[in-house]
Design a protein around this motif. Structure first.
Motif, mmCIF file in Angstrom:
data_model
loop_
_atom_site.group_PDB
_atom_site.id
_atom_site.type_symbol
_atom_site.label_atom_id
_atom_site.label_comp_id
_atom_site.label_asym_id
_atom_site.label_seq_id
_atom_site.Cartn_x
_atom_site.Cartn_y
_atom_site.Cartn_z
ATOM 1 N N UNK A 99 8.179 -8.198 3.097
ATOM 2 C CA UNK A 99 6.720 -8.217 3.126
ATOM 3 C C UNK A 99 6.132 -7.218 4.118
ATOM 4 N N UNK A 100 6.905 -6.751 5.060
ATOM 5 C CA UNK A 100 6.559 -5.564 5.845
ATOM 6 C C UNK A 100 5.215 -5.647 6.546
ATOM 7 N N UNK A 101 4.740 -6.870 6.814
ATOM 8 C CA UNK A 101 3.498 -7.056 7.567
ATOM 9 C C UNK A 101 2.308 -6.354 6.926
ATOM 10 N N UNK A 102 2.286 -6.268 5.592
ATOM 11 C CA UNK A 102 1.203 -5.597 4.870
ATOM 12 C C UNK A 102 0.684 -6.493 3.750
ATOM 13 N N UNK A 103 -0.602 -6.337 3.387
ATOM 14 C CA UNK A 103 -1.091 -7.051 2.200
ATOM 15 C C UNK A 103 -0.360 -6.574 0.948
ATOM 16 N N UNK A 157 -3.500 -9.830 -1.241
ATOM 17 C CA UNK A 157 -3.219 -11.080 -0.548
ATOM 18 C C UNK A 157 -2.501 -10.777 0.765
ATOM 19 N N UNK A 158 -2.857 -11.527 1.788
ATOM 20 C CA UNK A 158 -2.134 -11.472 3.061
ATOM 21 C C UNK A 158 -1.165 -12.649 3.065
ATOM 22 N N UNK A 159 0.091 -12.344 2.870
ATOM 23 C CA UNK A 159 1.087 -13.396 2.648
ATOM 24 C C UNK A 159 1.490 -14.050 3.969
ATOM 25 N N UNK A 218 2.414 -12.679 7.558
ATOM 26 C CA UNK A 218 3.218 -13.308 8.599
ATOM 27 C C UNK A 218 4.302 -14.158 7.931
ATOM 28 N N UNK A 219 5.523 -13.991 8.365
ATOM 29 C CA UNK A 219 6.614 -14.835 7.894
ATOM 30 C C UNK A 219 7.133 -15.631 9.077
ATOM 31 N N UNK A 248 0.813 -1.208 0.000
ATOM 32 C CA UNK A 248 0.000 0.000 0.000
ATOM 33 C C UNK A 248 0.847 1.260 0.000
ATOM 34 N N UNK A 249 2.116 1.188 0.408
ATOM 35 C CA UNK A 249 2.956 2.370 0.524
ATOM 36 C C UNK A 249 3.220 3.022 -0.825
#
Length: 228
Positions: free
Chosen positions: A158-162, A97-99, A35-36, A14-15
């Motif tokens: 992935x920065x905790x973002x969709x 997507x929420x990875x 979440x990784x 989104x950034x």
């Protein structure tokens, strides 16, 4: 590298968007965050006393002209699994997507060899086994370091973002990124244990082992040297 750069550009967070749309708000506020998770799995080891030191010497590449009294063999393994809950915006044609990535690291199988000429419990056997335990410890100590490094790299990516991509492309792009980018990266980090292992097998250490136990090792190895 060009393919991976294209994947990263399409799978944007989104950034890179000027302001949140209603679809972005829905994705970011209602979907589980990215979440990784990374697991390093100790898999145990076995000790094998059935191979002669001649056989062990043949099993170790790059050691011509020397006898290998003991050997620790293993293979580094990693698996990456992907779970990606998804929402689709029929207006823009984008999906989010929420990875959730799970990475498993291990060395398997781990087999510690001591030449069969050395009787279990004997002084020479114990010295050779202690040397091989240094190799084993180096493998086991390396896994948590790889875990920390890879987890941090995944978190930065992935920065905790969709993530967002054109409809129907997100999963394929993610799998491509994992296969062409992350899998080789993880194996490269795992392979950093190799120079650490090589540093244990110095000429000085080989010389020390050849003289331990009041000549017990030499009494076995010297006839083999004469028979060459």
């Amino acid at each position: 590298m060009k393919i991976l750069a294209l994947v990263l550009a399409l799978l944007c967070s989104h950034s890179s968007w000027a302001a949140r749309s209603a679809f972005q708000a829905q994705c970011e506020d209602t979907m589980a965050k990215a979440i990784s998770v990374l697991h390093s799995t100790p898999n145990g080891y076995s000790i094998n006393n059935t191979v002669s030191f001649h056989g062990l010497s043949a099993m170790k590449p790059g050691a011509p002209g020397t006898f290998v009294l003991g050997l620790t063999k293993t293979e580094s393994r990693s698996t990456i699994s992907l779970d990606a809950p998804m929402l689709v915006d029929p207006v823009t044609g984008y999906e989010c997507v929420a990875v959730r990535i799970t990475v498993s690291l291990l060395y398997s199988p781990v087999v510690v060899y001591v030449g069969r000429e050395f009787r279990p419990g004997s002084c020479a056997y114990q010295e050779i086994l202690a040397h091989e335990m240094r190799h084993l410890k180096t493998y086991l100590d390396h896994l948590p370091k790889v875990e920390v490094t890879v987890r941090a790299a995944l978190a930065r990516r992935f920065n905790d973002k969709p993530l967002y991509a054109p409809r129907g492309q997100a999963l394929a792009l993610l799998r491509q990124e994992l296969n062409t980018g992350w899998a080789p990266y993880i194996q490269k980090e795992m392979a950093k244990v190799d120079p650490l292992q090589a540093a244990i097998d110095t000429p000085q250490e080989y010389a020390r082992l050849s003289k331990v136990c009041a000549g017990e090792v030499q009494s076995i190895v010297r006839p083999a040297n004469r028979d060459r």
